[in-house]
Design a protein around this motif. Structure first.
Motif, PDB file in Angstrom:
ATOM      1  N   CYS A  83      -5.401   1.972  -8.548  1.00 44.24           N
ATOM      2  CA  CYS A  83      -4.623   2.544  -7.452  1.00 44.24           C
ATOM      3  C   CYS A  83      -4.082   3.882  -7.947  1.00 44.24           C
ATOM      4  CB  CYS A  83      -3.465   1.623  -7.068  1.00 44.24           C
ATOM      5  SG  CYS A  83      -2.366   2.383  -5.857  1.00 44.24           S
ATOM      6  N   ARG A  84      -4.612   4.989  -7.439  1.00 47.49           N
ATOM      7  CA  ARG A  84      -4.154   6.283  -7.925  1.00 47.49           C
ATOM      8  C   ARG A  84      -2.718   6.547  -7.497  1.00 47.49           C
ATOM      9  NH1 ARG A  84      -3.657   9.571 -12.011  1.00 47.49           N
ATOM     10  NH2 ARG A  84      -4.511  11.666 -11.763  1.00 47.49           N
ATOM     11  N   CYS A  85      -2.286   5.940  -6.387  1.00 55.20           N
ATOM     12  CA  CYS A  85      -0.889   6.119  -5.983  1.00 55.20           C
ATOM     13  C   CYS A  85       0.045   5.388  -6.942  1.00 55.20           C
ATOM     14  CB  CYS A  85      -0.665   5.613  -4.572  1.00 55.20           C
ATOM     15  SG  CYS A  85      -1.595   6.524  -3.331  1.00 55.20           S
ATOM     16  N   MET A 118      -7.768   8.952  -4.505  1.00 53.90           N
ATOM     17  CA  MET A 118      -8.717   7.843  -4.366  1.00 53.90           C
ATOM     18  C   MET A 118      -9.770   8.132  -3.298  1.00 53.90           C
ATOM     19  SD  MET A 118      -8.602   5.104  -6.098  1.00 53.90           S
ATOM     20  CE  MET A 118      -9.240   3.480  -6.211  1.00 53.90           C
ATOM     21  N   PRO A 130       0.820  -1.218   0.000  1.00 49.38           N
ATOM     22  CA  PRO A 130       0.000   0.000   0.000  1.00 49.38           C
ATOM     23  C   PRO A 130       0.847   1.259   0.000  1.00 49.38           C
ATOM     24  CG  PRO A 130      -0.522  -1.401   1.912  1.00 49.38           C
ATOM     25  CD  PRO A 130       0.744  -1.909   1.305  1.00 49.38           C
ATOM     26  N   GLN A 131       0.287   2.309  -0.598  1.00 52.05           N
ATOM     27  CA  GLN A 131       0.823   3.647  -0.332  1.00 52.05           C
ATOM     28  C   GLN A 131      -0.222   4.340   0.545  1.00 52.05           C
ATOM     29  OE1 GLN A 131       2.832   5.720  -3.574  1.00 52.05           O
ATOM     30  NE2 GLN A 131       3.330   3.774  -4.558  1.00 52.05           N
ATOM     31  N   CYS A 132      -1.116   5.133  -0.020  1.00 61.69           N
ATOM     32  CA  CYS A 132      -2.093   5.821   0.843  1.00 61.69           C
ATOM     33  C   CYS A 132      -3.035   4.849   1.517  1.00 61.69           C
ATOM     34  CB  CYS A 132      -2.876   6.856   0.051  1.00 61.69           C
ATOM     35  SG  CYS A 132      -4.228   6.182  -0.947  1.00 61.69           S
ATOM     36  N   GLY A 133      -3.213   3.677   0.937  1.00 59.47           N
ATOM     37  CA  GLY A 133      -3.989   2.627   1.583  1.00 59.47           C
ATOM     38  C   GLY A 133      -5.473   2.649   1.288  1.00 59.47           C
ATOM     39  N   TYR A 134      -5.941   3.647   0.573  1.00 63.23           N
ATOM     40  CA  TYR A 134      -7.385   3.761   0.377  1.00 63.23           C
ATOM     41  C   TYR A 134      -7.917   2.674  -0.557  1.00 63.23           C
ATOM     42  CZ  TYR A 134     -11.860   6.137   0.622  1.00 63.23           C
ATOM     43  OH  TYR A 134     -13.179   6.450   0.871  1.00 63.23           O
ATOM     44  N   CYS A 135      -7.084   2.277  -1.519  1.00 60.71           N
ATOM     45  CA  CYS A 135      -7.512   1.203  -2.418  1.00 60.71           C
ATOM     46  C   CYS A 135      -7.180  -0.165  -1.847  1.00 60.71           C
ATOM     47  CB  CYS A 135      -6.829   1.348  -3.781  1.00 60.71           C
ATOM     48  SG  CYS A 135      -5.072   0.907  -3.764  1.00 60.71           S
ATOM     49  N   TYR A 179       1.798  -4.049  -5.407  1.00 61.32           N
ATOM     50  CA  TYR A 179       0.690  -4.986  -5.161  1.00 61.32           C
ATOM     51  C   TYR A 179       0.953  -6.318  -5.859  1.00 61.32           C
ATOM     52  CZ  TYR A 179      -2.256  -1.492  -2.869  1.00 61.32           C
ATOM     53  OH  TYR A 179      -2.766  -0.576  -1.987  1.00 61.32           O
TER      54      TYR A 179
HETATM   55  S1  FES Z   1      -2.429   3.023  -2.319  1.00 60.55           S
HETATM   56 FE1  FES Z   1      -3.326   5.001  -2.699  1.00 60.55          FE
HETATM   57  S2  FES Z   1      -4.823   4.535  -4.152  1.00 60.55           S
HETATM   58 FE2  FES Z   1      -3.766   2.693  -3.952  1.00 60.55          FE
END
Ligand code: FES
Ligand code: FES
Lengths: 197, 807
Positions: free
Chosen positions: A178-180, B209, A141-146, A186
């Motif tokens: 994943c926008r990041c 996101m 993960p980066q931001c983790g939202y996805c 992954y």
């Molecule tokens: S980790 Fe940020 S959108 Fe996938």
């Protein structure tokens, strides 16, 4: 690639929403999905759904999406909403083992099915699922939202194909944005999960 | 230098929460009595609200209130192009006009339908050149541009001037902004190859996101805001100002942020969070405002599009002698940005241009809110310049790698209009490492080889961004149980820099990571200020503060032990759990015992006296609230000298199908030059994430608006073409140079932005290579453009078009 559940297509979802009286625009679906109004009609609202191995009784509006039920009725906020219109996969859960967009499924349509969310993956003693463990080790993960959606897509993929090639994994995960841009990380996670599976 | 933590992987403490879904984003919170706000947004691209009649809406069962621009700006709206909380003068479709709160969202939505809104439509414009042309419409009521310190103004060119620019000629109109250095004329006179062209790069949305949902409530006069940001403490004070609450009564809660990319670093780019805060104050209920994808598109920010003209001169040896650049920058309906200026400064830094002139005029359009987006300016222009480098190499008979090495920035070099020296620079090393990892020499012969309809293209790209700031603060505390508390204000947007920069403190104190806790997530945990987390600066900026605070603690620990056990502080050293006498290590005290002693001694040891005077106000507040609680290390970072650069180099091999215009990326490596590596896995993620963004910039992403009505047509992920798994290669090679920077105590600099510019540049270079060196002078280069070129069809239906299709 993993199979698509023919009962849960976007077309059926839109038809279901229209049948339930909500306008078929994505914005309206979002809010209609949380509706408290009780339209006269024959749809029973108090239904039982099987989530993470537990049968839960929940009051569900006719046009309510599975993502809404999970997040706002059952408090399972691990399932995220990125678009609420079937574009991103942040809301991915497993329905009878098949990765599915919970924002685009009516809860009433999955009464007889097994639903698994990211909250249901850890073992009873708190051990992470191999996919979760692999994602930690690879710092997927980066931001983790996805991430919860990526985790569920990967679990579904590995159930259908326990030893995918990297290319198969890429195809299998392709429904999740994943926008990041952490796709490479992954995929590393999916391949490692297949190893430690 | 051998480090204990720096350069080593670790599990950042929020990662388990991310894979289990337990970590909370703003929308995951609820609160007793919470009501839901929905936004009524502008249906027109430019208008003035004449009347709002909400009588019927407010009479509906379950509706609890309305919030309008008049509520939030009782003295009138600020006269600027910036995003407003709510507005009566919308300048783009989707801009929030008012909010309605109700017991549930369905009711709020239904109430919205009962509001009678009267709007006076005003002229609108989607392309800056249409507005620049004499008689063209203006995006704002006061004109089509906003001049700093002067206000709205109108900028017009003659029709001939616009047409001449669209036809590729140097604009003749006076620019709003300009700078230059060196002797431009002499530079071009000494050039053996000069390339001159008009170019355009598209604006496109950030599309983080996580939509920017927020929830707020007031309790005992304090405002609690669950929001989203890429800078936790840097954003808090200006956010308190926007809401209108004193800093000491404002608690910002932001454990995790679902992506930022430049548009969540400063409060001014996310004032929508003030809606639930102000609404909650007005109706005395907790208010949740969920933001939809469409709303996120509108207020979530977009990269500036550039319409430009560029002329570059090279000497026969390949050195870049002169560059002249003129831009028209799209400032959109809200905001603005400095992309063009950064673009010019970026070229100066990367290619060490001997003489240079930059000119720019910024023009508004009634399109998405503009502001900084990952490498604003640098990353667009590198995609334009890289193929020109190749063209120059070809014309001068030079190797494409060699011409880049020749112009590469190195130690001792300077850049920009002020000739600022780099703190350190290792671009030649970075190019060499990329060439080796990619096997440039081995692959070179494959360039332009065909296989049926497919042709191979090779590309080299370089990225740059200024990557470090200073002047921030650090706070660490040692508890009497011996645990180190690292109070960081760095936001958590997915780079893990909040954790990796904190490790500099553990490094100084030689402490095992298991004995350290990161204190973050909400401002009432009393955090230190961080710089706004944009511009790739976090690693450089915040390792300096964490390191400094730990040094202060170390000095205090030695002083306490010397006081109790005799001798001078300099007689003592540490081993990670004890302070011991260097000559007899049996004499000493554990960290826990020292922390206990500090509590007894108080004063400067516990932050109750001798606090650095120049602390930033938020840090000073935190220190005052922590004073007396534990042994404290407190630090205010002085300013550093020079420009700490972040550099990256990418090399790409593509196979382009001339029948479909599509290409596959066969090989891609992205190499960083960002000083000492602090966190390899985190750096790798920036390199792969930057690569994905670079592919988006050069091949996919753009804004589309309906020219008839000004309605956005790319509000979703799908239409705005966010790169997916299938748009990006299954493997991305990464690596780093790993040489220390002298202005940072652990040698580190940032990388988030250059890691994208390198790939946007390399991809455009590869596409051009595959098409026999054809230059599109545009980004993105879409499949349509490629097919049209192959078919011999003129590429530009509307030359330099913005917010529209090209070709
Ligand atoms: S980790 Fe940020 S959108 Fe996938
Ligand atoms: S939230 Fe369901 S696909 Fe995006």
């Amino acid at each position: 690639m993993y199979p698509v559940n023919p009962k849960l297509t976007r077309r059926r979802f839109i038809k279901g929403v229209i049948a339930s009286g909500a306008a078929a625009t994505s914005t309206s679906i979002w809010y209609a999905a949380n509706g408290a109004e009780r339209p006269p009609g024959s749809v029973e609202r108090l239904i039982r759904i099987n989530v993470n191995g537990q049968v839960r009784t929940v009051d569900v509006a006719p046009q309510e999406t599975l993502a809404s039920t999970l997040r706002y009725k059952l408090g399972l906020t691990g399932t995220k909403l990125g678009c609420n219109r079937g574009e991103c996969g942040a809301c991915t859960v497993l329905v009878d083992d098949i990765p599915s967009y919970a924002c685009s499924i009516l809860t009433h349509s999955v009464k007889a099915m097994r639903i698994e969310t990211v909250e249901g993956l850890e073992s009873a003693n708190g051990d992470l699922h191999p996919v979760q463990q692999a994602f930690v080790e690879e710092l997927s993960p980066q931001c983790g939202y996805c991430t919860p959606g990526q985790v569920m897509a990967a679990v579904g993929l590995l159930r259908a194909n326990p030893n995918p090639t990297r290319e198969e994994a890429r195809q299998g995960m392709a429904g999740n944005i994943c926008r990041c841009g952490s796709y490479d990380s992954y995929l590393n996670g999916v391949m490692r999960a297949a190893e430690i599976g | 230098m051998a480090y204990m933590h720096i350069g080593k992987d670790f599990v950042p403490p929020d990662v388990p929460g991310k894979v289990t879904g337990r970590i909370k984003y703003a929308e995951d919170y609820t609160r007793e009595g919470m009501v839901y706000a929905r936004l009524l947004t502008s249906p027109v691209p430019h208008g003035r609200i004449v009347n709002i009649d909400a009588t019927a809406a407010l009479a509906m069962d379950g509706v609890v209130g309305i919030l309008t621009a008049d509520d939030v700006y009782p003295d009138g709206e600020p006269q600027s192009t910036g995003l407003k909380i709510l507005t009566n003068e919308p300048t783009l479709v989707g801009e929030p006009i008012l909010a309605i709160a109700a017991v549930d969202e369905k009711t709020a939505e239904s109430a919205m339908a009962l509001i009678s809104l009267t709007i006076e439509r005003l002229p609108f414009v989607l392309d800056p050149l249409d507005s620049l042309r004499e008689g063209g419409p203006d995006a704002y009521t006061g004109g089509n541009t906003f001049v700093f310190r002067q206000g709205f103004a109108q900028e017009k060119w003659t029709s001939d001037q616009v047409t001449s620019f669209q036809n590729g000629r140097e604009p003749s109109a006076e620019p709003q902004q300009s700078w230059e250095y060196g002797d431009l004329e002499a530079g071009f006179a000494s050039s053996d190859f000069i390339y001159e062209t008009a170019f355009s790069t598209a604006g496109y949305p950030h599309m983080s996101m996580e939509p920017r949902s927020a929830m707020a409530y007031w309790e005992n006069g304090k405002c609690y805001l669950h929001g989203t940001s890429q800078s936790l403490t840097a954003l808090a004070e200006p956010m308190a100002n926007i809401i209108g609450v004193p800093l000491e009564d404002f608690v910002f809660i932001n454990e995790a942020t679902g992506g930022g990319f430049g548009q969540r670093s400063r409060a001014g780019s996310i004032p929508s969070m003030a809606i639930p805060a102000r609404f909650s104050q007005k109706i005395n209920r907790p208010v949740m405002m969920r933001v939809t994808r469409e709303e996120e598109f509108t207020i979530g920010g977009a990269r500036q599009g550039l319409q430009g003209w560029i002329k570059i001169g090279f000497r026969s040896d390949g050195s870049m002698a002169a560059m002249d650049m003129y831009c028209v920058s799209d400032s959109g309906g809200k905001g603005g940005g400095g992309d063009a200026n950064s673009a010019a400064a970026g070229v100066s830094a990367l290619y060490q241009v001997e003489a240079m002139r930059f000119r720019n005029t910024s023009i508004g359009t009634n399109t998405g809110h503009r502001g900084a987006q990952r490498g604003p300016g640098e990353n667009q222009i590198m995609a334009i310049v890289a193929p020109i480098m190749d063209k120059a190499a070809e014309a001068l008979g030079l190797d494409r790698l060699a011409i880049r090495k020749l112009n590469a920035a190195q130690n001792g070099d300077v850049s920009g209009s002020r000739s600022t020296p780099f703190t350190s620079a290792y671009m030649p090393e970075c190019l060499e490492q990329a060439a080796e990892q990619f096997d440039w020499d081995g692959r070179k012969s494959r360039a332009r080889q065909t296989n049926g309809s497919k042709v191979t293209g090779l590309g080299i790209g370089q990225g740059y961004h200024n990557a470090g700031r200073s002047g921030m603060d650090g706070i660490v505390r040692m508890l009497p149980n011996g645990r180190l508390q690292m109070h960081t204000g760095v936001g958590n947007l997915g780079t893990y820099s909040y954790a990796s920069t904190s490790r500099a403190a553990a490094e100084v104190l030689k402490m095992p990571w298991e004995d350290c806790d990161i204190v973050t997530g909400r401002t009432d945990r009393h955090l230190a200020i961080s710089s706004p987390q944009d511009g790739s600066n976090s690693i450089f900026t915040n390792t300096r503060t964490a390191y400094g605070a730990a040094q202060d603690m170390l000095a205090k620990m030695k002083e306490i032990v010397a006081m109790d056990l005799g001798g001078a502080a300099a007689d003592y050293d540490i081993d990670g759990s004890r302070v011991y006498q260097i000559t007899d290590n049996t004499v000493g005290m554990t960290y826990a015992a020292v922390a206990q002693r500090a509590l007894e001694l108080g004063g400067k040891f516990t932050g109750e006296a001798d606090v650095p005077e120049d602390l930033n106000s938020l840090t000073a507040l935190s220190v005052s609230r922590l004073a007396g609680s534990a042994l404290m290390g407190i630090y205010h970072d002085p300013r550093h000298a020079g420009n700490p650069p972040g550099f990256a180099v990418a090399m790409i091999e593509i196979e382009l199908d001339t029948e479909t215009g599509k290409f596959d990326i066969i090989e891609l490596v992205n190499i960083a030059e960002c000083g000492t590596v602090v966190h390899p896995q985190g750096l790798k993620n920036q390199l792969v994430g930057g690569a994905v963004w670079g592919i988006g910039l050069s091949a996919l992403e753009r804004h589309l608006y309906d020219p008839q009505n000004g309605i956005p047509a790319s509000t979703g992920f799908w239409q705005s073409k966010i790169p997916t798994y299938l748009d990006t290669p299954a493997n991305i090679g990464t690596g780093w140079v790993d040489l220390p920077d002298p202005e940072n105590p652990v040698g580190a600099r940032g990388i988030g932005e250059p890691s994208m510019g390198s790939v946007s540049a390399a991809l455009n270079s590869a596409i051009s290579d595959a098409l026999d060196g054809h230059l599109f002078n545009a980004a993105p280069v879409t499949t349509d453009m490629i097919i049209n070129h192959v078919a011999g069809i003129s590429e530009d239906a509307i030359p330099l078009a913005q917010n529209n299709f090209r070709g």
